[in-house]
Design a protein around this motif. Sequence first.
Motif, short mmCIF file in Angstrom:
data_model
loop_
_atom_site.label_atom_id
_atom_site.label_comp_id
_atom_site.label_asym_id
_atom_site.label_seq_id
_atom_site.Cartn_x
_atom_site.Cartn_y
_atom_site.Cartn_z
N THR A 1 -13.34 4.61 6.00
CA THR A 1 -12.64 5.62 5.21
C THR A 1 -11.98 5.06 3.96
O THR A 1 -11.85 5.77 2.96
N LEU A 2 -11.53 3.80 3.98
CA LEU A 2 -10.83 3.25 2.81
C LEU A 2 -11.72 2.39 1.93
O LEU A 2 -11.29 1.91 0.90
N PHE B 1 0.81 -1.22 0.00
CA PHE B 1 0.00 0.00 0.00
C PHE B 1 0.85 1.27 0.00
O PHE B 1 0.34 2.35 0.24
N ARG B 2 2.13 1.14 -0.28
CA ARG B 2 3.03 2.31 -0.31
C ARG B 2 3.13 2.95 -1.67
O ARG B 2 3.57 4.09 -1.79
N ASP C 1 0.65 5.23 5.37
CA ASP C 1 0.16 6.40 4.64
C ASP C 1 -1.25 6.12 4.14
O ASP C 1 -1.42 5.45 3.13
N SER C 2 -2.24 6.66 4.83
CA SER C 2 -3.61 6.35 4.45
C SER C 2 -3.97 6.96 3.09
O SER C 2 -4.82 6.42 2.39
N THR C 3 -3.31 8.04 2.68
CA THR C 3 -3.57 8.63 1.36
C THR C 3 -3.13 7.68 0.27
O THR C 3 -3.87 7.43 -0.69
#
Length: 182
Positions: free
Chosen positions: A128-129, A58-59, A93-95
């Motif tokens: 949120t995701l 997820f990076r 990093d949730s973004t």
Amino acid sequence: KRSGEIVPPSAFIDYAEITGLAVPMTVSLMQQVRAKLGALCHDMQELKVSINLFDGHFRDSTIVEDVRRIFGDGPISFRQLVFEITERRPLADSTEAAAVIGGLHALGARLAMDDAGTGHSNLAFLQTLGVDVIKIDRVFVEMIRPDIAQVPVLDGLIAMARDLGTDIVAEGVETEEQARYL
């Protein structure tokens, strides 16, 4: 191993994640899934294939391109793929994570939060995701016993999943009593 000895994932997964080997291992796994399960998935359109992802996936969006390249023109459709978020370490990093999840969703794949309620699983990510499936860890299922009338944490996870409109999978169901309770 080539000798036939089976090595459990717990013996190497942490090492693979720390060294960065987990990403190429996942690509190899997806290629094997396509080669070995392609005909079965083509014949059984409702069959789902789950593949674990960890925080390193997820990076950046490389995993989305890998999924597109491997499954894009094959017998396994994107809608048959479920990518499980395993959080042995928290997503940093949730973004960026949201971008990866958005990319996988855009292909038509689904996302599952594995082992919800344990480890680093961040319940905020469920909303949120855009997680599609909540996988309830077996530790909560094992709490269902004849001498216990209610399992409040389990009940809460199920109610939360319903409120979020996600599918629910309970891991480790071994008795009829557990199945009835669920």
